[in-house]
Design a protein around this motif. Structure first.
Motif, PDB file in Angstrom:
ATOM      1  N   ASP A 232       0.797  -1.220   0.000  1.00 47.72           N
ATOM      2  CA  ASP A 232       0.000   0.000   0.000  1.00 47.72           C
ATOM      3  C   ASP A 232       0.834   1.277   0.000  1.00 47.72           C
ATOM      4  O   ASP A 232       0.289   2.362  -0.053  1.00 47.72           O
ATOM      5  CB  ASP A 232      -0.932   0.015   1.210  1.00 47.72           C
ATOM      6  CG  ASP A 232      -2.033  -1.030   1.092  1.00 47.72           C
ATOM      7  OD1 ASP A 232      -2.337  -1.432  -0.048  1.00 47.72           O
ATOM      8  OD2 ASP A 232      -2.576  -1.438   2.128  1.00 47.72           O
TER       9      ASP A 232
ATOM     10  N   LYS B 112      -5.759   5.118  -5.018  1.00 46.65           N
ATOM     11  CA  LYS B 112      -5.722   5.914  -3.782  1.00 46.65           C
ATOM     12  C   LYS B 112      -6.494   7.210  -4.006  1.00 46.65           C
ATOM     13  O   LYS B 112      -5.916   8.273  -4.219  1.00 46.65           O
ATOM     14  CB  LYS B 112      -4.270   6.262  -3.404  1.00 46.65           C
ATOM     15  CG  LYS B 112      -3.353   5.095  -3.286  1.00 46.65           C
ATOM     16  CD  LYS B 112      -3.496   4.496  -1.931  1.00 46.65           C
ATOM     17  CE  LYS B 112      -2.473   3.392  -1.758  1.00 46.65           C
ATOM     18  NZ  LYS B 112      -2.851   2.502  -0.712  1.00 46.65           N
TER      19      LYS B 112
ATOM     20  N   LYS C  34      -1.698  14.348   0.171  1.00 47.46           N
ATOM     21  CA  LYS C  34      -3.014  13.935   0.740  1.00 47.46           C
ATOM     22  C   LYS C  34      -3.925  15.118   0.789  1.00 47.46           C
ATOM     23  O   LYS C  34      -3.571  16.235   0.813  1.00 47.46           O
ATOM     24  CB  LYS C  34      -2.822  13.355   2.125  1.00 47.46           C
ATOM     25  CG  LYS C  34      -2.177  12.000   2.045  1.00 47.46           C
ATOM     26  CD  LYS C  34      -2.516  11.187   3.255  1.00 47.46           C
ATOM     27  CE  LYS C  34      -1.874   9.824   3.056  1.00 47.46           C
ATOM     28  NZ  LYS C  34      -2.497   8.774   3.661  1.00 47.46           N
TER      29      LYS C  34
END
Length: 146
Positions: free
Chosen positions: A41, A76, A146
């Protein structure tokens, strides 16, 4: 009971080990599997798309990198990507400004055409600094955020 001897004639079977040893081996195997899953991941911090001298055309050999960026962003959905274009110092400054913008646009267009929303792409033609390696400076750096 996760642990299995890789070669039964050299190692005792799991069934003949003591309970403490079995528990330690099972815990070690569980940690190994968890670490492998976590590594799967992991997302690289950045990717670089390289260009030819004076060109903003996506090179064939860079499509693998771009596909990897697309796949990462698709898998993602919480990530965005910041594009930072570079040029080598061999061109005139006004020409390099336009070239950086065209390179950034080429990468952005590729990402959007392959399913990445514009809202997930941060751009602004921030000029990167020169590394001194002209070939390395002909790039767009894609930084995951992010």
């Amino acid at each position: 009971m996760l642990f299995r001897s890789p070669h039964p004639s050299l190692f005792p079977s799991h069934d003949r080990l003591g309970d403490d040893t079995k528990a330690r081996l099972d815990a070690m195997e569980a940690e190994r599997l968890a670490a492998a899953e976590a590594k799967k991941d992991e997302v690289p911090a950045e990717a670089m798309v390289y260009f030819d001298l004076g060109s903003a055309r996506i090179r064939k050999d860079q499509e693998v990198t771009l596909s990897s960026i697309v796949n990462t962003l698709i898998s993602k959905p919480e990530l965005r990507v910041q594009l930072t274009p570079f040029t080598d110092p061999s061109g005139l400054a006004p020409l390099n400004v336009g070239l950086r913008s065209r390179r950034e646009r080429a990468v952005m267009t590729y990402l959007v055409k392959n399913g990445i929303a514009n809202s997930r792409i941060v751009s602004g033609s921030w000029p990167g600094t020169h590394s001194g390696d002209n070939e390395r400076d002909r790039r767009v750096t894609c930084i995951y955020m992010k």
